[in-house]
Write a protein that holds these residues in place. Structure first.
Motif, short mmCIF file in Angstrom:
data_model
loop_
_atom_site.label_atom_id
_atom_site.label_comp_id
_atom_site.label_asym_id
_atom_site.label_seq_id
_atom_site.Cartn_x
_atom_site.Cartn_y
_atom_site.Cartn_z
N VAL A 154 -3.15 3.81 -6.52
CA VAL A 154 -3.15 3.01 -5.28
C VAL A 154 -3.38 3.88 -4.04
CG1 VAL A 154 -1.75 1.55 -3.77
CG2 VAL A 154 -1.82 1.11 -6.24
N PRO A 155 -2.53 4.89 -3.77
CA PRO A 155 -2.82 5.73 -2.60
C PRO A 155 -4.15 6.47 -2.71
CG PRO A 155 -1.01 6.66 -3.90
CD PRO A 155 -1.26 5.28 -4.42
N MET A 156 -4.54 6.83 -3.92
CA MET A 156 -5.83 7.49 -4.09
C MET A 156 -6.98 6.56 -3.71
SD MET A 156 -5.78 10.05 -7.37
CE MET A 156 -7.46 10.51 -6.99
N SER A 157 -6.86 5.29 -4.08
CA SER A 157 -7.91 4.32 -3.75
C SER A 157 -8.01 4.10 -2.25
CB SER A 157 -7.64 2.99 -4.47
OG SER A 157 -7.73 3.14 -5.87
N PHE A 158 -6.86 3.98 -1.58
CA PHE A 158 -6.87 3.82 -0.14
C PHE A 158 -7.46 5.06 0.53
CE2 PHE A 158 -4.15 0.12 -0.46
CZ PHE A 158 -4.40 -0.57 0.71
N ALA A 159 -7.06 6.23 0.07
CA ALA A 159 -7.56 7.47 0.66
C ALA A 159 -9.06 7.60 0.47
CB ALA A 159 -6.84 8.67 0.05
N ALA A 160 -9.53 7.23 -0.71
CA ALA A 160 -10.96 7.35 -1.02
C ALA A 160 -11.78 6.38 -0.17
CB ALA A 160 -11.20 7.08 -2.50
N GLN A 161 -11.27 5.18 0.03
CA GLN A 161 -12.01 4.16 0.75
C GLN A 161 -11.92 4.31 2.27
OE1 GLN A 161 -14.10 1.67 -0.38
NE2 GLN A 161 -14.48 1.30 1.80
N SER A 162 -10.72 4.60 2.78
CA SER A 162 -10.52 4.59 4.24
C SER A 162 -10.02 5.92 4.82
CB SER A 162 -9.53 3.49 4.61
OG SER A 162 -8.27 3.70 3.96
N ASN A 163 -9.82 6.91 3.94
CA ASN A 163 -9.37 8.24 4.36
C ASN A 163 -7.99 8.20 5.04
OD1 ASN A 163 -9.87 11.01 4.29
ND2 ASN A 163 -10.60 11.04 6.41
N GLU A 164 -7.18 7.22 4.67
CA GLU A 164 -5.81 7.11 5.16
C GLU A 164 -4.97 6.32 4.17
OE1 GLU A 164 -5.46 4.89 8.74
OE2 GLU A 164 -6.54 3.14 7.97
N ILE A 165 -3.65 6.46 4.29
CA ILE A 165 -2.74 5.69 3.43
C ILE A 165 -1.76 4.97 4.35
CG2 ILE A 165 -1.15 5.77 1.46
CD1 ILE A 165 -2.30 8.47 0.72
N PRO A 166 -2.08 3.74 4.73
CA PRO A 166 -1.22 2.99 5.64
C PRO A 166 0.03 2.44 4.94
CG PRO A 166 -3.06 1.64 4.95
CD PRO A 166 -3.29 3.01 4.38
N LEU A 167 0.90 1.80 5.72
CA LEU A 167 2.13 1.23 5.17
C LEU A 167 1.87 0.26 4.03
CD1 LEU A 167 5.18 0.66 5.21
CD2 LEU A 167 4.76 -1.01 7.03
N VAL A 168 0.84 -0.56 4.18
CA VAL A 168 0.57 -1.55 3.14
C VAL A 168 0.25 -0.87 1.80
CG1 VAL A 168 -1.92 -1.71 3.63
CG2 VAL A 168 -0.72 -3.67 2.65
N ALA A 169 -0.35 0.31 1.86
CA ALA A 169 -0.65 1.05 0.63
C ALA A 169 0.62 1.47 -0.09
CB ALA A 169 -1.51 2.27 0.96
N TRP A 170 1.61 1.93 0.68
CA TRP A 170 2.87 2.37 0.06
C TRP A 170 3.66 1.18 -0.48
CZ3 TRP A 170 2.55 6.99 -1.41
CH2 TRP A 170 1.92 7.96 -0.63
#
Length: 291
Positions: A154-170
């Motif tokens: 999950v955090p890897m997917s967010f990082a790969a797509q948007s280069n950030e890990i927001p609250l919703v990702a956690w």
């Protein structure tokens, strides 16, 4: 080495990596796809989507290989696992380590196509995948550790797509980890008797006679987290209707495990795939139909 020997080795490696049982790939893949659709508002980058999907397949396979390597002295005594390639003597432990290394290196080569943030996160993923199989010897919560490992997509997917890990990702990461804890506890209920005999730890043993109630509470928490994710992302009624449909699978799983029958518990584990698929379909529809 003749053709028949080569084919046999490849077949054993295929079974070792559990490519013949895609359920593990699917339940690992759905949260990664949830994350990509949320991070991209329904339009993930094609390269990111391809790398994440291939990475999930490869790392799930690597996890299976290192799991069987770690359990090579235990699997022969468990009814469900005694015929696995290493336990049955068809693949040597050294071969398994080589296969594990090849799978990890291939996955890492793919990750190198993505941004630096994702590359750094991938080291955590490899560590979690490699260390999980040994947790059942040291902790009563190996299923929780599996959730931490499986949720890392999950955090890897967010990082790969948007280069950030927001609250919703956690929040999604937590929901995914709890979901894995639930379905892997159902899976562990199948082996509970054998695990007690050989001294293996699991949440199915730790929870005792309260495992159904504890899993029900966890399932409620998962749904509350998914609702909060919808609120943070300003998702429409389509998403919430999907959550209602997905929750019905949780109810069905509770019915299946009610009598703790081994086959029914395994069926409940397999049913988890439909929970993951339903939420993914809901997210696809949410963004596809959004004006």
């Amino acid at each position: 080495m003749n053709r028949d020997v080569i084919f046999d080795r490849l077949q054993q490696y295929w079974l070792l990596a559990r490519f013949d049982k895609p359920i593990g790939i699917l339940i690992l893949l759905w949260p990664a796809l949830w994350a990509l659709w949320l991070a991209s508002s329904g339009s993930p980058d094609l390269l990111v989507l391809t790398v994440i999907c291939c990475g999930v397949v490869l790392m799930r396979a690597a996890g299976c290989v290192i799991n069987d390597y770690a359990d090579r002295d235990l699997d022969p005594y468990v009814e469900r696992t005694k015929l696995r390639p290493i336990a049955a003597g068809k693949v040597k432990p050294k071969e398994a380590l080589i296969v594990f290394a090849i799978l990890c290196l291939t996955a890492f080569a793919l990750v190198l196509l993505l941004n630096t943030y994702t590359i750094l996160l991938s080291f955590g993923g490899v560590f979690l995948a490699a260390s999980y199989p040994f947790m059942k010897r040291y902790t009563q919560l190996p299923q929780a550790y599996l959730g931490i490992a499986f949720g890392w997509a999950v955090p890897m997917s967010f990082a790969a797509q948007s280069n950030e890990i927001p609250l919703v990702a956690w929040l999604l990461y937590l929901a995914t980890a709890l979901w894995a804890l639930v379905y892997d506890t159902m899976y562990a209920m199948v082996d509970k008797e054998d695990d007690l005999k050989i001294g293996i730890k699991s949440t199915a043993i730790l929870f005792g006679d309260k495992e159904r109630e504890i899993m029900a509470v966890l399932q409620i928490i998962i749904m509350l987290l998914m609702i909060q994710i919808g609120r943070l992302q300003n998702l429409s009624w389509i998403y919430y209707v999907t959550l209602v449909c997905a929750s019905l699978f949780f109810v069905y799983q509770q019915k299946l495990i009610f009598h703790r029958d081994k086959q029914s518990c395994f069926k409940a584990f397999l049913n988890s795939n439909w929970f993951g698929l339903t939420i993914f379909v809901g997210l696809v529809l949410e963004f596809a139909l959004k004006p």
